[in-house]
Design a protein around this motif. Structure first.
Motif, PDB file in Angstrom:
ATOM      1  N   ALA A  16       0.842  -1.203   0.000  1.00  0.00           N
ATOM      2  CA  ALA A  16       0.000   0.000   0.000  1.00  0.00           C
ATOM      3  C   ALA A  16       0.877   1.252   0.000  1.00  0.00           C
ATOM      4  O   ALA A  16       0.603   2.209  -0.728  1.00  0.00           O
ATOM      5  CB  ALA A  16      -0.930  -0.008   1.208  1.00  0.00           C
ATOM      6  N   ALA A  17       1.936   1.244   0.796  1.00  0.00           N
ATOM      7  CA  ALA A  17       2.851   2.394   0.855  1.00  0.00           C
ATOM      8  C   ALA A  17       3.573   2.588  -0.484  1.00  0.00           C
ATOM      9  O   ALA A  17       3.732   3.727  -0.947  1.00  0.00           O
ATOM     10  CB  ALA A  17       3.867   2.196   1.980  1.00  0.00           C
ATOM     11  N   LYS A  18       3.992   1.493  -1.108  1.00  0.00           N
ATOM     12  CA  LYS A  18       4.653   1.591  -2.415  1.00  0.00           C
ATOM     13  C   LYS A  18       3.706   2.170  -3.456  1.00  0.00           C
ATOM     14  O   LYS A  18       4.094   3.011  -4.272  1.00  0.00           O
ATOM     15  CB  LYS A  18       5.138   0.214  -2.866  1.00  0.00           C
ATOM     16  N   MET A  19       2.450   1.711  -3.443  1.00  0.00           N
ATOM     17  CA  MET A  19       1.448   2.234  -4.376  1.00  0.00           C
ATOM     18  C   MET A  19       1.241   3.723  -4.169  1.00  0.00           C
ATOM     19  O   MET A  19       1.221   4.502  -5.117  1.00  0.00           O
ATOM     20  CB  MET A  19       0.101   1.524  -4.172  1.00  0.00           C
ATOM     21  N   GLU A  20       1.069   4.111  -2.910  1.00  0.00           N
ATOM     22  CA  GLU A  20       0.822   5.517  -2.575  1.00  0.00           C
ATOM     23  C   GLU A  20       1.961   6.398  -3.072  1.00  0.00           C
ATOM     24  O   GLU A  20       1.734   7.430  -3.705  1.00  0.00           O
ATOM     25  CB  GLU A  20       0.639   5.664  -1.071  1.00  0.00           C
ATOM     26  N   ASN A  21       3.198   5.990  -2.813  1.00  0.00           N
ATOM     27  CA  ASN A  21       4.358   6.780  -3.249  1.00  0.00           C
ATOM     28  C   ASN A  21       4.434   6.891  -4.762  1.00  0.00           C
ATOM     29  O   ASN A  21       4.732   7.959  -5.304  1.00  0.00           O
ATOM     30  CB  ASN A  21       5.650   6.179  -2.688  1.00  0.00           C
ATOM     31  N   ALA A  22       4.147   5.808  -5.465  1.00  0.00           N
ATOM     32  CA  ALA A  22       4.199   5.822  -6.930  1.00  0.00           C
ATOM     33  C   ALA A  22       3.072   6.676  -7.511  1.00  0.00           C
ATOM     34  O   ALA A  22       3.283   7.412  -8.476  1.00  0.00           O
ATOM     35  CB  ALA A  22       4.111   4.398  -7.463  1.00  0.00           C
ATOM     36  N   ILE A  23       1.892   6.605  -6.916  1.00  0.00           N
ATOM     37  CA  ILE A  23       0.747   7.380  -7.407  1.00  0.00           C
ATOM     38  C   ILE A  23       1.007   8.874  -7.224  1.00  0.00           C
ATOM     39  O   ILE A  23       0.674   9.676  -8.091  1.00  0.00           O
ATOM     40  CB  ILE A  23      -0.553   6.940  -6.705  1.00  0.00           C
ATOM     41  N   LYS A  24       1.620   9.244  -6.114  1.00  0.00           N
ATOM     42  CA  LYS A  24       1.912  10.657  -5.859  1.00  0.00           C
ATOM     43  C   LYS A  24       2.863  11.248  -6.895  1.00  0.00           C
ATOM     44  O   LYS A  24       2.879  12.457  -7.104  1.00  0.00           O
ATOM     45  CB  LYS A  24       2.495  10.841  -4.452  1.00  0.00           C
ATOM     46  N   LYS A  25       3.651  10.410  -7.563  1.00  0.00           N
ATOM     47  CA  LYS A  25       4.610  10.876  -8.562  1.00  0.00           C
ATOM     48  C   LYS A  25       3.991  11.061  -9.944  1.00  0.00           C
ATOM     49  O   LYS A  25       4.625  11.609 -10.839  1.00  0.00           O
ATOM     50  CB  LYS A  25       5.777   9.892  -8.653  1.00  0.00           C
ATOM     51  N   ARG A  30      -2.485  15.591  -7.137  1.00  0.00           N
ATOM     52  CA  ARG A  30      -2.162  16.537  -6.062  1.00  0.00           C
ATOM     53  C   ARG A  30      -1.878  15.803  -4.760  1.00  0.00           C
ATOM     54  O   ARG A  30      -1.007  16.199  -3.999  1.00  0.00           O
ATOM     55  CB  ARG A  30      -3.325  17.517  -5.875  1.00  0.00           C
ATOM     56  N   ASP A  31      -2.655  14.733  -4.500  1.00  0.00           N
ATOM     57  CA  ASP A  31      -2.457  13.958  -3.275  1.00  0.00           C
ATOM     58  C   ASP A  31      -3.032  12.567  -3.481  1.00  0.00           C
ATOM     59  O   ASP A  31      -3.955  12.377  -4.273  1.00  0.00           O
ATOM     60  CB  ASP A  31      -3.130  14.640  -2.085  1.00  0.00           C
ATOM     61  N   ALA A  32      -2.489  11.606  -2.744  1.00  0.00           N
ATOM     62  CA  ALA A  32      -2.981  10.231  -2.806  1.00  0.00           C
ATOM     63  C   ALA A  32      -2.802   9.590  -1.440  1.00  0.00           C
ATOM     64  O   ALA A  32      -1.860   9.905  -0.719  1.00  0.00           O
ATOM     65  CB  ALA A  32      -2.231   9.437  -3.860  1.00  0.00           C
ATOM     66  N   ASN A  33      -3.738   8.711  -1.105  1.00  0.00           N
ATOM     67  CA  ASN A  33      -3.667   7.975   0.148  1.00  0.00           C
ATOM     68  C   ASN A  33      -4.163   6.567  -0.121  1.00  0.00           C
ATOM     69  O   ASN A  33      -5.252   6.383  -0.651  1.00  0.00           O
ATOM     70  CB  ASN A  33      -4.517   8.659   1.222  1.00  0.00           C
ATOM     71  N   VAL A  34      -3.354   5.567   0.243  1.00  0.00           N
ATOM     72  CA  VAL A  34      -3.750   4.169   0.101  1.00  0.00           C
ATOM     73  C   VAL A  34      -3.692   3.557   1.489  1.00  0.00           C
ATOM     74  O   VAL A  34      -2.645   3.519   2.121  1.00  0.00           O
ATOM     75  CB  VAL A  34      -2.814   3.401  -0.864  1.00  0.00           C
ATOM     76  N   SER A  35      -4.848   3.096   1.970  1.00  0.00           N
ATOM     77  CA  SER A  35      -4.932   2.538   3.318  1.00  0.00           C
ATOM     78  C   SER A  35      -5.100   1.022   3.264  1.00  0.00           C
ATOM     79  O   SER A  35      -6.099   0.516   2.746  1.00  0.00           O
ATOM     80  CB  SER A  35      -6.109   3.153   4.078  1.00  0.00           C
ATOM     81  N   PHE A  36      -4.117   0.319   3.817  1.00  0.00           N
ATOM     82  CA  PHE A  36      -4.206  -1.137   3.893  1.00  0.00           C
ATOM     83  C   PHE A  36      -5.304  -1.554   4.866  1.00  0.00           C
ATOM     84  O   PHE A  36      -6.055  -2.484   4.596  1.00  0.00           O
ATOM     85  CB  PHE A  36      -2.854  -1.722   4.329  1.00  0.00           C
ATOM     86  N   MET A  37      -5.409  -0.858   5.979  1.00  0.00           N
ATOM     87  CA  MET A  37      -6.384  -1.226   7.014  1.00  0.00           C
ATOM     88  C   MET A  37      -7.823  -1.140   6.525  1.00  0.00           C
ATOM     89  O   MET A  37      -8.630  -2.019   6.810  1.00  0.00           O
ATOM     90  CB  MET A  37      -6.210  -0.343   8.262  1.00  0.00           C
TER      91      MET A  37
END
Length: 72
Positions: A16-25, A30-37
């Motif tokens: 989820a963190a890898k996806m979020e970082n890649a999407i933000k690029k 403007r912003d992205a948030n991917v929540s595993f929970m």
């Protein structure tokens, strides 16, 4: 424009963190948030480019977590 999507088969918080970082690029995001929970993704991006951005988002998600799908 800010939109929320449900994710299925997201198996780990690290992915989820890898996806979020890649999407933000991605240009236009403007912003992205991917929540595993919660298995949810929020994307804030330019209205005029949203469809193209979502195609890139799906590609990124498949690379990081091949079984993960975005419910549109």
């Amino acid at each position: 424009m800010k939109k929320k999507f449900k994710l299925t088969n997201l198996d780990c918080a690290n992915c989820a963190a890898k996806m979020e970082n890649a999407i933000k690029k991605i240009d236009g995001v403007r912003d992205a948030n991917v929540s595993f929970m919660t298995q949810k993704m929020t994307i804030e991006a330019d209205d005029s480019l949203f469809d193209e951005i979502m195609e890139e988002v799906q590609s990124v998600c498949r690379k990081v977590e091949p079984d993960c799908t975005i419910q549109m």
